[in-house]
Motif scaffolding. Structure first.
Motif, mmCIF file in Angstrom:
data_model
loop_
_atom_site.group_PDB
_atom_site.id
_atom_site.type_symbol
_atom_site.label_atom_id
_atom_site.label_comp_id
_atom_site.label_asym_id
_atom_site.label_seq_id
_atom_site.Cartn_x
_atom_site.Cartn_y
_atom_site.Cartn_z
ATOM 1 N N ASN A 136 5.086 -7.718 -3.125
ATOM 2 C CA ASN A 136 4.010 -8.571 -3.624
ATOM 3 C C ASN A 136 4.326 -10.062 -3.482
ATOM 4 O O ASN A 136 3.506 -10.906 -3.796
ATOM 5 C CB ASN A 136 3.738 -8.233 -5.098
ATOM 6 N N GLY A 137 5.558 -10.383 -3.024
ATOM 7 C CA GLY A 137 5.939 -11.776 -2.859
ATOM 8 C C GLY A 137 6.691 -12.364 -4.030
ATOM 9 O O GLY A 137 6.945 -13.563 -4.069
ATOM 10 N N PHE A 138 7.071 -11.520 -5.021
ATOM 11 C CA PHE A 138 7.863 -11.974 -6.169
ATOM 12 C C PHE A 138 9.344 -11.885 -5.845
ATOM 13 O O PHE A 138 9.810 -10.871 -5.298
ATOM 14 C CB PHE A 138 7.587 -11.099 -7.401
ATOM 15 N N ALA A 144 0.828 -1.212 0.000
ATOM 16 C CA ALA A 144 0.000 0.000 0.000
ATOM 17 C C ALA A 144 0.861 1.260 0.000
ATOM 18 O O ALA A 144 0.583 2.219 -0.730
ATOM 19 C CB ALA A 144 -0.925 -0.006 1.218
ATOM 20 N N ASN A 145 1.929 1.265 0.797
ATOM 21 C CA ASN A 145 2.817 2.425 0.844
ATOM 22 C C ASN A 145 3.508 2.651 -0.490
ATOM 23 O O ASN A 145 3.671 3.803 -0.942
ATOM 24 C CB ASN A 145 3.871 2.238 1.941
ATOM 25 N N LEU A 146 3.916 1.566 -1.160
ATOM 26 C CA LEU A 146 4.618 1.695 -2.436
ATOM 27 C C LEU A 146 3.686 2.182 -3.542
ATOM 28 O O LEU A 146 4.096 2.955 -4.420
ATOM 29 C CB LEU A 146 5.236 0.354 -2.817
ATOM 30 N N VAL A 147 2.429 1.749 -3.520
ATOM 31 C CA VAL A 147 1.458 2.230 -4.509
ATOM 32 C C VAL A 147 1.206 3.728 -4.304
ATOM 33 O O VAL A 147 1.137 4.492 -5.270
ATOM 34 C CB VAL A 147 0.145 1.431 -4.412
ATOM 35 N N VAL A 191 -4.475 0.626 -1.416
ATOM 36 C CA VAL A 191 -3.895 1.535 -0.423
ATOM 37 C C VAL A 191 -4.616 1.425 0.914
ATOM 38 O O VAL A 191 -4.104 1.890 1.937
ATOM 39 C CB VAL A 191 -3.905 2.996 -0.918
ATOM 40 N N ASN A 192 -5.796 0.804 0.926
ATOM 41 C CA ASN A 192 -6.535 0.629 2.177
ATOM 42 C C ASN A 192 -6.458 -0.808 2.698
ATOM 43 O O ASN A 192 -7.261 -1.207 3.541
ATOM 44 C CB ASN A 192 -8.003 1.048 1.988
ATOM 45 N N HIS A 193 -5.469 -1.592 2.206
ATOM 46 C CA HIS A 193 -5.210 -2.949 2.705
ATOM 47 C C HIS A 193 -6.439 -3.837 2.559
ATOM 48 O O HIS A 193 -6.724 -4.662 3.422
ATOM 49 C CB HIS A 193 -4.777 -2.935 4.168
ATOM 50 N N ILE A 231 -7.224 -6.076 0.057
ATOM 51 C CA ILE A 231 -7.081 -7.139 -0.929
ATOM 52 C C ILE A 231 -6.617 -8.404 -0.222
ATOM 53 O O ILE A 231 -6.078 -8.347 0.878
ATOM 54 C CB ILE A 231 -6.096 -6.752 -2.052
ATOM 55 N N LYS A 232 -6.823 -9.537 -0.873
ATOM 56 C CA LYS A 232 -6.518 -10.817 -0.224
ATOM 57 C C LYS A 232 -5.647 -11.722 -1.091
ATOM 58 O O LYS A 232 -5.333 -12.839 -0.697
ATOM 59 C CB LYS A 232 -7.814 -11.550 0.128
ATOM 60 N N LYS A 233 -5.264 -11.265 -2.293
ATOM 61 C CA LYS A 233 -4.444 -12.075 -3.183
ATOM 62 C C LYS A 233 -3.296 -11.232 -3.730
ATOM 63 O O LYS A 233 -3.365 -10.006 -3.743
ATOM 64 C CB LYS A 233 -5.281 -12.613 -4.349
ATOM 65 N N PRO A 234 -2.235 -11.902 -4.208
ATOM 66 C CA PRO A 234 -1.138 -11.149 -4.824
ATOM 67 C C PRO A 234 -1.602 -10.404 -6.074
ATOM 68 O O PRO A 234 -2.565 -10.807 -6.741
ATOM 69 C CB PRO A 234 -0.120 -12.243 -5.187
ATOM 70 N N LEU A 235 -0.917 -9.328 -6.396
ATOM 71 C CA LEU A 235 -1.187 -8.612 -7.640
ATOM 72 C C LEU A 235 -0.627 -9.387 -8.818
ATOM 73 O O LEU A 235 0.394 -10.060 -8.707
ATOM 74 C CB LEU A 235 -0.540 -7.224 -7.610
ATOM 75 N N ALA A 236 -1.288 -9.269 -9.952
ATOM 76 C CA ALA A 236 -0.747 -9.837 -11.175
ATOM 77 C C ALA A 236 0.516 -9.062 -11.565
ATOM 78 O O ALA A 236 0.652 -7.873 -11.280
ATOM 79 C CB ALA A 236 -1.778 -9.759 -12.296
ATOM 80 N N LEU A 237 1.450 -9.742 -12.223
ATOM 81 C CA LEU A 237 2.717 -9.118 -12.594
ATOM 82 C C LEU A 237 2.500 -7.903 -13.487
ATOM 83 O O LEU A 237 3.180 -6.874 -13.341
ATOM 84 C CB LEU A 237 3.610 -10.141 -13.304
ATOM 85 N N ASP A 238 1.540 -7.982 -14.414
ATOM 86 C CA ASP A 238 1.286 -6.852 -15.315
ATOM 87 C C ASP A 238 0.801 -5.626 -14.550
ATOM 88 O O ASP A 238 1.076 -4.490 -14.951
ATOM 89 C CB ASP A 238 0.257 -7.239 -16.381
#
Length: 302
Positions: free
Chosen positions: A88-90, A21-24, A52-54, A56-63
């Protein structure tokens, strides 16, 4: 780090949603609204708002990671791409392979360290959201010059030092110990009572200090944070009759969203910093309302 290089990264860890969230927000910059950032990235405004409001429950897609990076406010911020990927866990493919090759015990330890890190982030963010001015002390040591060796040398996993104007006009130290175990992840023979007993044993020296030399804990609040409600319940059964002399509480954290769900105080003869949990302060939400979309989710493999 280039866009082409990052396409070889592998998903090996759960995202650090607080850092993400901070990086976005950093990529958006201070001079653009979320709607403007959504327009240039092509990512749904509701998606960015939930990020940014935390929420979400899954990783973001790479794109999606790449789009956020390419539309960053500061074009000279070249480190942002790698930071976004790791949050993101990559991780690079060679590192991902080394992690995969570790034995199951090492992998489990890594998983619990990541969970402990996210629990710590949730606790710090929750206190900060209440307007508390804090500083973080990792691996806190307790002064034991005048204490027998049976007493603990460390006081929890980390401490938040609350500035003098935060609660009662004097500096307070808030010690946190985190317990990362979930019963459902273990073998059937290890139930909630088993893990509560282990948690109690790990805190026994601290509870002994509270019983025999409570003055050593003056100006401390001590909290034990759990991610499993059943383990917390069994731990509560053990400590609720203790009548402690130092302010102590149990905290429950959601294992999916890593939000603090509840804080309950252990009965005792102490003056609490406040009778209301600071974690009950609502998290900040943007005023703009958007339709929900799922365009940021990584597709599940078939």
């Amino acid at each position: 780090m280039t866009v082409e290089e990052i396409r070889s990264y592998k998903q090996i860890r759960t995202p650090d949603y607080s850092l993400l969230a901070n990086l976005v927000s950093r990529a958006k910059g201070p001079d653009r609204t979320m709607a403007q950032f959504a327009e240039v990235t092509g990512i749904g405004a509701s998606t960015l708002s939930r990020l940014v409001n935390h929420n979400i429950k899954k990783p973001l897609a790479l794109d999606v990671i790449i789009k956020i990076y390419e539309c960053r406010a500061d074009e000279e911020d070249t480190y942002l791409l790698d930071s976004l990927a790791r949050a993101n866990g990559f991780y690079p493919a060679d590192y991902a392979q080394r992690v995969k090759d570790h034995d199951s015990m090492a992998a489990k330890r890594n998983f619990h360290m990541n969970r402990e890190h996210q629990m710590k982030n949730a606790l710090i963010a929750g206190v900060a959201a209440a307007g508390c001015n804090i500083s973080v002390i990792d691996r806190p040591l307790l002064r034991t010059e005048n204490l027998p060796p049976i007493y603990p040398s460390r006081l929890g996993d980390f401490i938040l030092k609350l500035s003098a104007d935060t609660m009662t006009g004097k500096t307070r130290n808030w010690s946190f110990t985190t317990f990362t175990q979930l019963v459902e992840e273990t073998e059937p023979r290890f139930d909630a009572k088993y893990y509560a007993r282990r948690a109690f044993q790990s805190c026994s020296e601290l509870l002994l200090l509270d019983a025999w030399k409570p003055e050593a804990l003056q100006d401390y609040k001590i909290s034990f944070a759990f991610i499993d409600k059943a383990i917390l319940g069994e731990f509560w059964n053990a400590v609720s009759i203790a009548r402690v002399h130092t302010e102590m509480s149990l905290i429950l954290i959601d294992p999916v969203s890593y939000r603090v769900l509840d804080e309950i105080w252990i009965p005792g003869d102490y003056n609490p910093m406040t009778n209301i949990s600071v974690f009950r302060v609502p998290a900040p939400v943007e005023e703009e309302m958007y339709e929900d979309t799922d365009d940021f989710y990584e597709e599940d493999p078939e």
